[in-house]
Design an enzyme around this catalytic site. Sequence first.
Site, PDB file in Angstrom:
ATOM      1  N   CYS A 287      17.771 -41.312  50.055  1.00  0.00           N
ATOM      2  CA  CYS A 287      16.321 -41.230  49.847  1.00  0.00           C
ATOM      3  C   CYS A 287      15.886 -42.430  49.010  1.00  0.00           C
ATOM      4  O   CYS A 287      16.315 -42.579  47.861  1.00  0.00           O
ATOM      5  CB  CYS A 287      15.920 -39.920  49.166  1.00  0.00           C
ATOM      6  SG  CYS A 287      14.166 -39.903  48.709  1.00  0.00           S
TER       7      CYS A 287
ATOM      8  N   CYS B 262      14.152 -41.475  45.664  1.00  0.00           N
ATOM      9  CA  CYS B 262      15.124 -40.945  44.685  1.00  0.00           C
ATOM     10  C   CYS B 262      15.852 -42.118  44.024  1.00  0.00           C
ATOM     11  O   CYS B 262      16.050 -42.126  42.806  1.00  0.00           O
ATOM     12  CB  CYS B 262      16.134 -40.018  45.356  1.00  0.00           C
ATOM     13  SG  CYS B 262      15.554 -38.340  45.670  1.00  0.00           S
TER      14      CYS B 262
ATOM     15  N   ASP C   1       3.002 -50.178  44.683  1.00  0.00           N
ATOM     16  CA  ASP C   1       3.385 -50.186  46.092  1.00  0.00           C
ATOM     17  C   ASP C   1       3.776 -51.605  46.516  1.00  0.00           C
ATOM     18  O   ASP C   1       3.123 -52.585  46.153  1.00  0.00           O
ATOM     19  CB  ASP C   1       2.224 -49.673  46.960  1.00  0.00           C
ATOM     20  CG  ASP C   1       2.673 -49.245  48.339  1.00  0.00           C
ATOM     21  OD1 ASP C   1       2.654 -48.043  48.624  1.00  0.00           O
ATOM     22  OD2 ASP C   1       3.061 -50.140  49.144  1.00  0.00           O
TER      23      ASP C   1
ATOM     24  N   HIS D 229      13.735 -34.379  44.093  1.00  0.00           N
ATOM     25  CA  HIS D 229      13.401 -34.618  45.495  1.00  0.00           C
ATOM     26  C   HIS D 229      12.587 -33.462  46.063  1.00  0.00           C
ATOM     27  O   HIS D 229      13.048 -32.322  46.118  1.00  0.00           O
ATOM     28  CB  HIS D 229      14.651 -34.825  46.357  1.00  0.00           C
ATOM     29  CG  HIS D 229      14.283 -35.177  47.762  1.00  0.00           C
ATOM     30  ND1 HIS D 229      13.973 -36.461  48.147  1.00  0.00           N
ATOM     31  CD2 HIS D 229      14.092 -34.395  48.857  1.00  0.00           C
ATOM     32  CE1 HIS D 229      13.627 -36.464  49.422  1.00  0.00           C
ATOM     33  NE2 HIS D 229      13.691 -35.223  49.875  1.00  0.00           N
TER      34      HIS D 229
ATOM     35  N   GLY E 149       0.779 -40.520  58.796  1.00  0.00           N
ATOM     36  CA  GLY E 149       1.235 -41.818  58.315  1.00  0.00           C
ATOM     37  C   GLY E 149       2.301 -41.772  57.246  1.00  0.00           C
ATOM     38  O   GLY E 149       2.550 -42.785  56.583  1.00  0.00           O
TER      39      GLY E 149
ATOM     40  N   HIS F 226       4.918 -38.309  47.352  1.00  0.00           N
ATOM     41  CA  HIS F 226       4.314 -39.387  46.571  1.00  0.00           C
ATOM     42  C   HIS F 226       2.808 -39.334  46.717  1.00  0.00           C
ATOM     43  O   HIS F 226       2.286 -38.996  47.780  1.00  0.00           O
ATOM     44  CB  HIS F 226       4.851 -40.762  46.986  1.00  0.00           C
ATOM     45  CG  HIS F 226       4.788 -41.052  48.442  1.00  0.00           C
ATOM     46  ND1 HIS F 226       5.691 -40.537  49.338  1.00  0.00           N
ATOM     47  CD2 HIS F 226       3.933 -41.792  49.176  1.00  0.00           C
ATOM     48  CE1 HIS F 226       5.407 -40.964  50.559  1.00  0.00           C
ATOM     49  NE2 HIS F 226       4.312 -41.717  50.489  1.00  0.00           N
TER      50      HIS F 226
HETATM   51  P1  AMP Z   1       3.652 -43.345  53.090  1.00  0.00           P
HETATM   52  O1  AMP Z   1       3.574 -44.278  54.273  1.00  0.00           O
HETATM   53  O2  AMP Z   1       2.385 -42.555  52.822  1.00  0.00           O
HETATM   54  O3  AMP Z   1       4.877 -42.450  53.177  1.00  0.00           O
HETATM   55  O4  AMP Z   1       3.810 -44.256  51.811  1.00  0.00           O
HETATM   56  C1  AMP Z   1       5.010 -44.920  51.524  1.00  0.00           C
HETATM   57  C2  AMP Z   1       4.632 -46.125  50.746  1.00  0.00           C
HETATM   58  O5  AMP Z   1       5.787 -46.632  50.111  1.00  0.00           O
HETATM   59  C3  AMP Z   1       4.044 -47.274  51.559  1.00  0.00           C
HETATM   60  O6  AMP Z   1       2.743 -47.581  51.089  1.00  0.00           O
HETATM   61  C4  AMP Z   1       5.030 -48.417  51.334  1.00  0.00           C
HETATM   62  O7  AMP Z   1       4.407 -49.679  51.247  1.00  0.00           O
HETATM   63  C5  AMP Z   1       5.684 -48.014  50.034  1.00  0.00           C
HETATM   64  N1  AMP Z   1       7.022 -48.538  49.820  1.00  0.00           N
HETATM   65  C6  AMP Z   1       8.055 -48.558  50.691  1.00  0.00           C
HETATM   66  N2  AMP Z   1       9.143 -49.086  50.119  1.00  0.00           N
HETATM   67  C7  AMP Z   1       8.797 -49.417  48.849  1.00  0.00           C
HETATM   68  C8  AMP Z   1       9.478 -50.016  47.753  1.00  0.00           C
HETATM   69  N3  AMP Z   1      10.777 -50.379  47.838  1.00  0.00           N
HETATM   70  N4  AMP Z   1       8.790 -50.216  46.608  1.00  0.00           N
HETATM   71  C9  AMP Z   1       7.501 -49.866  46.508  1.00  0.00           C
HETATM   72  N5  AMP Z   1       6.804 -49.280  47.495  1.00  0.00           N
HETATM   73  C10 AMP Z   1       7.435 -49.064  48.658  1.00  0.00           C
END
Ligand code: AMP
Length: 113
Positions: free
Chosen positions: A5, A8, A31, A47, A92, A99
Amino acid sequence: MKNDCLFCAIAAGEIPSNKVYEDDLCYAFYDIAPQAPTHFLVIPKEHIGSVAEIGAENSAVVAHIFEVIAKLTKELGLESYRVVSNIGEQAGQSVHHLHFHVLSGRDMTWPPG
Ligand code: AMP
């Protein structure tokens, strides 16, 4: 902590992130692909897959996360912002660890796309 994950691993400090805030229960970080001038995520350290997995046994952390969001946005001087959680593929969700997106600093439309 759930194996494989991403969030996590970020909460545990195993994968680097741009930290905004941390306490015993939650972790906040910017983000990696910001969708607004300010865009950070707040996650529980434990988690939980999504809002769909919130129940009486784990909902206290959600109240705590919203207290943290109110505190952080005040500290960052954000007067208007949007809090979003995507659940499932059609909405999405791309990371399957609960989160809350906090987005601020630009005009936003309603309904969201
Ligand atoms: P969601 O698409 O609503 O599940 O949001 C997941 C978010 O996590 C997206 O906006 C991604 O840009 C962000 N994301 C993915 N990997 C990382 C990372 N390593 N560090 C920071 N944000 C991330």
